[in-house]
Enzyme design. Structure first.
Site, short mmCIF file in Angstrom:
data_model
loop_
_atom_site.label_atom_id
_atom_site.label_comp_id
_atom_site.label_asym_id
_atom_site.label_seq_id
_atom_site.Cartn_x
_atom_site.Cartn_y
_atom_site.Cartn_z
N GLU A 29 0.84 -1.20 0.00
CA GLU A 29 0.00 0.00 0.00
C GLU A 29 0.88 1.25 0.00
O GLU A 29 1.75 1.40 0.87
CB GLU A 29 -0.91 -0.03 1.24
N GLU A 60 -4.42 -6.71 3.01
CA GLU A 60 -3.21 -7.42 3.39
C GLU A 60 -3.32 -8.89 3.03
O GLU A 60 -2.33 -9.50 2.61
CB GLU A 60 -2.94 -7.22 4.88
N PHE A 83 1.81 -1.27 8.36
CA PHE A 83 2.17 -1.36 9.77
C PHE A 83 2.08 -2.84 10.16
O PHE A 83 1.19 -3.54 9.67
CB PHE A 83 1.22 -0.55 10.66
N ALA A 84 2.95 -3.27 11.08
CA ALA A 84 2.87 -4.66 11.55
C ALA A 84 1.48 -4.95 12.11
O ALA A 84 0.99 -6.07 12.03
CB ALA A 84 3.94 -4.93 12.60
N HIS A 129 -0.79 1.23 15.76
CA HIS A 129 0.41 1.62 15.02
C HIS A 129 1.65 1.43 15.89
O HIS A 129 2.63 2.14 15.73
CB HIS A 129 0.35 3.07 14.55
C1 LIG Z 1 -5.96 -3.05 7.77
C2 LIG Z 1 -5.33 -1.73 7.52
N1 LIG Z 1 -4.44 -1.58 6.51
C3 LIG Z 1 -3.84 -0.40 6.28
C4 LIG Z 1 -4.13 0.68 7.05
C5 LIG Z 1 -3.43 2.01 6.81
N2 LIG Z 1 -4.34 3.01 6.27
C6 LIG Z 1 -5.01 3.87 7.08
S1 LIG Z 1 -6.06 4.84 6.25
C7 LIG Z 1 -5.63 4.16 4.76
C8 LIG Z 1 -6.29 4.62 3.51
C9 LIG Z 1 -7.77 4.39 3.52
O1 LIG Z 1 -8.38 4.95 2.41
P1 LIG Z 1 -9.94 4.93 2.21
O2 LIG Z 1 -10.49 3.62 2.62
O3 LIG Z 1 -10.22 5.37 0.84
O4 LIG Z 1 -10.48 5.98 3.28
P2 LIG Z 1 -10.21 7.56 3.34
O5 LIG Z 1 -8.95 7.74 4.13
O6 LIG Z 1 -10.11 8.07 1.96
O7 LIG Z 1 -11.36 8.13 4.09
C10 LIG Z 1 -4.65 3.18 4.95
C11 LIG Z 1 -4.03 2.40 3.87
C12 LIG Z 1 -5.06 0.49 8.10
N3 LIG Z 1 -5.41 1.51 8.90
N4 LIG Z 1 -5.64 -0.69 8.30
#
Ligand SMILES: Cc1ncc(C[n+]2csc(CCOP(=O)(O)OP(=O)(O)O)c2C)c(N)n1
Ligand SMILES: [Mg+2]
Lengths: 337, 414
Positions: A29, A60, A83-84, A129
């Site tokens: 990602e 993931e 993140f782990a 995190h």
């Molecule tokens: C399981 C998981 N994987 C990765 C992340 C890291 N992460 C946090 S927000 C995000 C993007 C999310 O985008 P979206 O679903 O479009 O929501 P938006 O932020 O645009 O509201 C990511 C990759 C996470 N929080 N949880």
């Protein structure tokens, strides 16, 4: 030779491997154009192309399944988990598939996937995190687990992990990305440039998996640590004025039992340090190994200094973190015996 | 003998790439935006198969002049519209203040929802107060529209002595059972299947309450999204599944989430779930679509999927810098405008509002947020405290504290 942060050293390792082998691909990602939320893959897509360094959908489980499939074709995927704490959805593909593929196919199919993940606390990341889930994976037969503590090691170990023919969990202590950290959160941040292990050779070099490093020689007590805790243990030994021998394990599975045995036989005392929660943590495995291998040389009970058995709290980060004071206390306790 | 097979050309991998990157101007001209009022409004018992067009169309009510047009006009009373406007403005002012507090070091992190205010606010107003909400981190508007105290929200952001979550969660990961607002998870997507489970429970118990859940377009790739749709469809769960397509997931554009090939609303069709694609910056359209979905759920007709088409105008979070991956100021050029401006324009077009009243309201909202901010800060900030007792760190891991935690608590000296 160049002075590097851990982020730059990891970047250099992937760059070297992408250059050397057309079978290496980097996926995860935000790892593509942007270069990763911690910048570890910065510039790699521009240099090696979109088909070899690319963003993935946010899944993931998907990333891991895709990586196993790519490995089945013959590639060596380097998959970043942002993140782990977010590896858990990938556990079925990791534990039931990647880890056992070699075994269940009689060696016909293998999964030489490297799973990179920022891990550990110290950046006010709260419970999702900050986690240190290494013991979940050290428990799984078929996975190797590697955790670097310096830029020099990070590059050499990541190269070895990518070259390894088995799946490797590669946990990157995010608190160390941009500087060493002794555990004193209220002191000024020190950059890597001031640390000797920020000198990183150009090009390819490999630090073998399964080999610990003695980062401090001593005679009074052995400290077993890895990742961020190596630096914290160094500070604790210094501040407590204990002549500790400190082993940076670097690889947890397979662990360097010879180095552990040699050191504990010499010192007769052992303190084990990790940031992860205590119960069922990797410290429990280390403690059992020391007991099995060095029982007759032990002069004091083995001590474990770990994170508490709670989720990682946001406001109480520093009450949670097993800092130098807690390690120093444990050192004093084992020295009193 | 057959002719020899032609040698196939080598394959190549397609990796989606957004049309513009930093250094070029943002250009939304490729975006097909249907005129307001043209999308049809099916009956609430319309089967998914008979309304597939609405998963590709765009439900819009407010036209460019601020008039409400077409079959989706919810014909809301001016008072209701003004309440919506006030809530949206409060959300924006709240976001500004908390972002500033983060910059001043009073907390570690913050996430704004700039440009997406109509979503949570209109949707909270379109369901019943007793319906259960399963939000992401970008639906602070749900709490605000439910009149949840700003001070309480701010205390969570500051992790201070007044934080109902005792400093345990990162900023913005609110939780309030009383507000019908489920504890936000850091792990993307998990709330989606949970909402379906809650809705199924409501049906099992013969309750009348329904559930609503939110997910970002990026997170629809997670398994939980698909688990949610599968269960919702199989058990006809009384749930409103909102999918916020703000076009970005941190640095990944919607194409990485699958937006190049089809709409996100169309995902619902494969599960047999009636699915709408709606202008997320149009307060009236969001309200109307949500009401429609709520009516379906309450009539035991099952789930609906609503894609809210919008744009993340600000950074992903205070840790993010969008200038690194998309043209600067992209949000300001979003062709569907700003939700607050559009509702204000509508109220003026209705003849019930004026620029002067708008200014008064802006001042009132700013004062309310400022007063709340002062009160919350008097209860502590992350940099200076005071906090709850560190002892609370060991509580709530289990209902009763086992011996090993008790021992660790004593060892910690708290
Ligand atoms: C399981 C998981 N994987 C990765 C992340 C890291 N992460 C946090 S927000 C995000 C993007 C999310 O985008 P979206 O679903 O479009 O929501 P938006 O932020 O645009 O509201 C990511 C990759 C996470 N929080 N949880
Ligand atoms: Mg998004």
């Amino acid at each position: 030779m160049a002075t590097m942060t851990m982020v730059q050293a990891l970047n250099a390792a992937m760059d070297v491997m992408l250059t050397r082998s057309g079978d290496v691909v980097v996926l995860g990602e935000d790892v593509g154009y942007f270069g990763g939320v911690f910048r570890c893959t910065d510039g790699l897509q521009r240099k090696h192309g979109r088909a070899r360094v690319f963003d993935t959908p946010i899944t993931e489980a998907g990333i891991m399944g895709i990586a196993v499939g790519m490995a089945a074709y013959g590639l060596r995927p380097v998959a970043e988990m942002q993140f782990a704490d977010y590896i858990y959805p990938a556990c079925d593909q990791l534990i039931s598939e990647a880890a056992r593929l070699r075994y269940r196919s009689g060696g016909e199919f293998t999964a030489p996937v490297t799973v990179r993940a920022p891990y550990g606390g110290g950046i006010f990341g709260g419970q999702t995190h900050s986690q240190s889930p290494e013991a979940i994976f050290t428990h799984v037969a078929g996975l190797k687990t590697v955790i670097p503590s310096t830029p020099y090691d990070a590059k050499g170990l990541l190269i070895s992990a990518i070259e390894d023919d088995d799946p490797v969990m590669f946990f990157e202590p995010k608190r160390l990305y941009n500087g060493p950290f002794e555990g004193y959160h209220d002191r000024p941040v020190v950059p890597w440039a001031k640390h000797p292990a920020s000198e990183v050779p150009d090009g390819h070099y490999a630090i073998p998996l399964g080999k610990a490093a003695t980062v401090r020689s001593g005679t009074a007590v052995t400290i077993l640590a890895y990742g961020t805790m190596v630096h914290v243990a160094m500070a604790a030994a210094r501040d407590a004025q204990v002549d500790a021998e400190i082993l940076d394990l670097r690889t947890l599975v397979p662990v360097d039992i010879e180095a552990i045995e040699a050191s504990v036989r010499k010192t007769g005392r052992c303190v084990i340090v990790h940031e992860a929660t205590r119960t069922g943590g990797f410290g429990a495995e280390l403690s059992a190994l020391v007991q099995e291998h060095c029982f007759h040389h032990l002069e004091a009970p083995i001590e474990r200094v770990t994170g508490w058995d709670t989720p990682y709290p946001h406001a109480f980060e520093w009450e949670y973190f097993p800092g130098p004071a807690r390690i120093a206390e444990a050192l004093r306790r084992v020295m009193e015996e | 003998m057959d002719a020899p097979m032609p040698v196939p050309a080598p394959l190549s991998l397609h990796v989606p790439e957004p049309p513009q990157r930093p250094g070029s101007e943002i250009d939304f001209t490729g975006l097909a935006v249907q005129p307001a009022g043209t999308a049809r409004r099916p009956a609430i018992d319309c089967p998914a198969a008979d309304m597939t067009d609405l998963a590709y169309d765009l439900v819009r009510v407010l036209d460019d002049q601020g008039h409400a047009v077409g079959p989706w006009d919810p014909a809301l009373a001016p008072d209701t519209l003004m309440r919506g406007l006030r809530s949206m403005m409060t959300v924006r002012a709240y976001d500004e203040r908390m972002q500033r507090a983060q910059r001043q070091g009073k907390t570690s992190f913050y996430m704004k929802c700039t440009g997406e205010e109509a979503i949570a606010v209109a949707q909270a107003m379109a369901v019943d107060r007793s319906d259960m909400l399963f939000p992401t981190y970008r639906q602070q508007g749900l709490l605000i529209a439910r009149d949840w105290p700003l001070v309480d929200m701010m205390c969570q952001v500051f992790s201070n002595a007044g934080d109902r979550l005792k400093g345990r969660q990162m900023p913005v990961f609110y939780s309030s059972k009383e507000a019908g607002f489920f504890s936000i998870s850091g792990n993307l997507g998990t709330q989606y299947s949970q909402a379906v489970g809650w809705a199924m429970a409501s049906a099992i118990k013969g309750d009348t309450r329904i559930a609503a859940a939110w997910i970002g377009e990026g997170a629809t790739a997670e398994g939980d999204f698909h688990h949610a749709l599968t269960f919702a469809s199989v058990y006809r769960a009384p749930v409103i599944l909102t999918l916020v397509n703000n076009h970005w997931a941190i640095s990944s554009f919607h194409g990485i989430a699958g937006g190049e090939r089809t709409t996100f609303a169309a995902r619902g069709l494969g599960y047999g779930i009636p699915s709408l694609r709606v202008d997320g910056n149009d307060f009236l359209a969001v309200f109307a679509a949500t009401r429609w979905a709520a009516a379906r759920a309450r009539a035991n007709l099952g789930p609906s999927l609503i894609e809210l088409f919008t744009y993340r105008a600000a950074a992903h979070s205070t840790s993010d810098d969008p200038a690194k991956y998309r043209p600067e100021n992209a949000g300001a050029h979003w062709p569907l405008g700003d939700p607050i401006d559009r509702l204000r324009q509508h109220l003026i077009a209705l003849g019930v509002w004026s620029e002067a009243r708008q200014e008064d309201l802006a001042r009132e909202v700013a004062e309310a947020v400022q007063a709340a901010g002062k009160e919350a800060e008097s209860l502590g900030t992350l940099d200076k405290g005071p906090y709850h007792s560190a002892r609370t760190m060991f509580e709530d891991v289990y209902k009763t504290m086992p011996w090993h935690l008790e021992r660790q608590r004593r060892q910690a000296g708290v």
